[in-house]
Design a protein around this motif. Structure first.
Motif, mmCIF file in Angstrom:
data_model
loop_
_atom_site.group_PDB
_atom_site.id
_atom_site.type_symbol
_atom_site.label_atom_id
_atom_site.label_comp_id
_atom_site.label_asym_id
_atom_site.label_seq_id
_atom_site.Cartn_x
_atom_site.Cartn_y
_atom_site.Cartn_z
ATOM 1 N N GLN A 255 38.309 87.013 54.747
ATOM 2 C CA GLN A 255 37.874 87.190 56.132
ATOM 3 C C GLN A 255 38.396 86.068 57.013
ATOM 4 N N PRO A 256 39.104 86.433 58.113
ATOM 5 C CA PRO A 256 39.539 85.398 59.054
ATOM 6 C C PRO A 256 38.330 84.637 59.590
ATOM 7 N N GLU A 257 38.522 83.379 59.852
ATOM 8 C CA GLU A 257 37.523 82.445 60.361
ATOM 9 C C GLU A 257 36.506 82.038 59.294
ATOM 10 N N ARG A 258 36.336 82.815 58.241
ATOM 11 C CA ARG A 258 35.469 82.401 57.136
ATOM 12 C C ARG A 258 36.316 81.814 56.009
ATOM 13 N N ASP A 259 37.381 82.541 55.629
ATOM 14 C CA ASP A 259 38.204 82.148 54.486
ATOM 15 C C ASP A 259 39.514 81.471 54.878
ATOM 16 N N PHE A 260 39.923 81.629 56.114
ATOM 17 C CA PHE A 260 41.147 80.999 56.618
ATOM 18 C C PHE A 260 41.120 81.075 58.142
ATOM 19 N N THR A 261 41.983 80.292 58.778
ATOM 20 C CA THR A 261 42.037 80.254 60.236
ATOM 21 C C THR A 261 43.452 80.561 60.701
ATOM 22 N N VAL A 262 43.551 81.467 61.665
ATOM 23 C CA VAL A 262 44.832 81.791 62.274
ATOM 24 C C VAL A 262 44.867 81.130 63.645
ATOM 25 N N GLY A 263 45.801 80.209 63.811
ATOM 26 C CA GLY A 263 45.947 79.517 65.088
ATOM 27 C C GLY A 263 47.274 79.897 65.727
ATOM 28 N N GLU A 264 47.668 79.135 66.729
ATOM 29 C CA GLU A 264 48.950 79.372 67.403
ATOM 30 C C GLU A 264 50.083 78.943 66.477
ATOM 31 N N GLY A 265 50.675 79.909 65.800
ATOM 32 C CA GLY A 265 51.813 79.623 64.930
ATOM 33 C C GLY A 265 51.468 78.975 63.611
ATOM 34 N N VAL A 266 50.197 79.010 63.218
ATOM 35 C CA VAL A 266 49.789 78.368 61.966
ATOM 36 C C VAL A 266 48.604 79.109 61.339
ATOM 37 N N VAL A 267 48.599 79.163 60.026
ATOM 38 C CA VAL A 267 47.458 79.662 59.260
ATOM 39 C C VAL A 267 47.025 78.515 58.355
ATOM 40 N N THR A 268 45.755 78.117 58.453
ATOM 41 C CA THR A 268 45.247 76.997 57.658
ATOM 42 C C THR A 268 44.043 77.426 56.838
ATOM 43 N N GLY A 269 43.734 76.601 55.837
ATOM 44 C CA GLY A 269 42.546 76.827 55.023
ATOM 45 C C GLY A 269 42.627 78.033 54.113
ATOM 46 N N LEU A 270 43.816 78.553 53.871
ATOM 47 C CA LEU A 270 44.005 79.761 53.056
ATOM 48 C C LEU A 270 44.003 79.381 51.586
ATOM 49 N N LYS A 271 42.923 79.736 50.890
ATOM 50 C CA LYS A 271 42.792 79.431 49.464
ATOM 51 C C LYS A 271 43.051 80.703 48.664
ATOM 52 N N LEU A 272 44.064 80.637 47.798
ATOM 53 C CA LEU A 272 44.453 81.785 46.980
ATOM 54 C C LEU A 272 44.576 81.379 45.524
ATOM 55 N N LYS A 273 44.353 82.346 44.647
ATOM 56 C CA LYS A 273 44.647 82.150 43.232
ATOM 57 C C LYS A 273 46.167 82.042 43.102
ATOM 58 N N PRO A 274 46.677 81.384 42.063
ATOM 59 C CA PRO A 274 48.129 81.221 41.919
ATOM 60 C C PRO A 274 48.908 82.534 41.994
ATOM 61 N N GLU A 275 48.399 83.595 41.377
ATOM 62 C CA GLU A 275 49.113 84.880 41.420
ATOM 63 C C GLU A 275 49.107 85.488 42.825
ATOM 64 N N GLN A 276 48.035 85.238 43.603
ATOM 65 C CA GLN A 276 47.995 85.705 44.986
ATOM 66 C C GLN A 276 48.984 84.911 45.846
ATOM 67 N N ALA A 277 49.071 83.612 45.611
ATOM 68 C CA ALA A 277 50.022 82.781 46.358
ATOM 69 C C ALA A 277 51.450 83.242 46.078
ATOM 70 N N GLU A 278 51.715 83.657 44.846
ATOM 71 C CA GLU A 278 53.038 84.164 44.487
ATOM 72 C C GLU A 278 53.335 85.468 45.233
ATOM 73 N N VAL A 279 52.348 86.356 45.323
ATOM 74 C CA VAL A 279 52.514 87.607 46.070
ATOM 75 C C VAL A 279 52.770 87.291 47.543
ATOM 76 N N LEU A 280 51.986 86.393 48.113
ATOM 77 C CA LEU A 280 52.172 86.015 49.516
ATOM 78 C C LEU A 280 53.597 85.512 49.756
ATOM 79 N N ALA A 281 54.085 84.649 48.888
ATOM 80 C CA ALA A 281 55.430 84.093 49.051
ATOM 81 C C ALA A 281 56.497 85.184 49.023
ATOM 82 N N LYS A 282 56.285 86.220 48.225
ATOM 83 C CA LYS A 282 57.253 87.316 48.132
ATOM 84 C C LYS A 282 57.156 88.269 49.318
#
Length: 148
Positions: free
Chosen positions: A93-120
């Motif tokens: 959920q945005p604002e609960r699990d991560f923050t979308v700002g002007e040109g930046v996404v912060t606080g995004l915590k993912l499991k390693p396999e999810q981070a790999e999917v995101l990168a692809k």
């Protein structure tokens, strides 16, 4: 994967929405092969319907079947669209699990396999600029490439 499958942000959001709402890849593939819009009725949302899912993909040369089977890369992410895609793809959920700002996404915590999917999947106009290990896996910072 010999050639990278490209999907629009809109198509990618709908594909991840279907997965996130419980459709298996096999069910999605059957619906794609039959061009059965009604198969997506149970996962459709007011803002994300599937009425033009197949016609848009056909018109823009998106190979939905290959995208489900082999993976895909989003052609271009807007900041709001990236937040929606993250929400649909990872159930966050945005604002609960991560923050979308002007040109930046912060606080995004993912499991390693999810981070790999995101990168692809992440469109080339965004980059992962920072990654640190946290108990949940990895905490990432994403930035618009133009701001790096």
């Amino acid at each position: 994967m010999s050639t990278e499958i490209k999907l629009s942000q809109s198509t990618a959001i709908r594909l991840e929405q279907a997965r996130g709402k419980g459709m298996s890849d096999a069910e999605i593939l059957r619906a794609i092969q039959a061009k059965d819009v009604a198969a997506f009725d149970a996962v459709s949302e007011e803002d994300y319907k599937y009425d033009e899912f197949f016609s848009y993909a056909d018109e823009h040369g998106e190979n939905l079947e290959a995208a489900v089977q082999e993976g895909y890369r989003i052609t271009f992410n807007t900041r709001g669209g990236l937040g929606i895609w993250i929400e649909k793809a990872f159930g966050l959920q945005p604002e609960r699990d991560f923050t979308v700002g002007e040109g930046v996404v912060t606080g995004l915590k993912l499991k390693p396999e999810q981070a790999e999917v995101l990168a692809k999947r992440l469109a080339s106009n965004w980059v992962i600029t920072d990654s640190r290990d946290v108990p949940e896996g990895q905490e990432l910072i994403l930035k618009l490439r133009a701001l790096v």
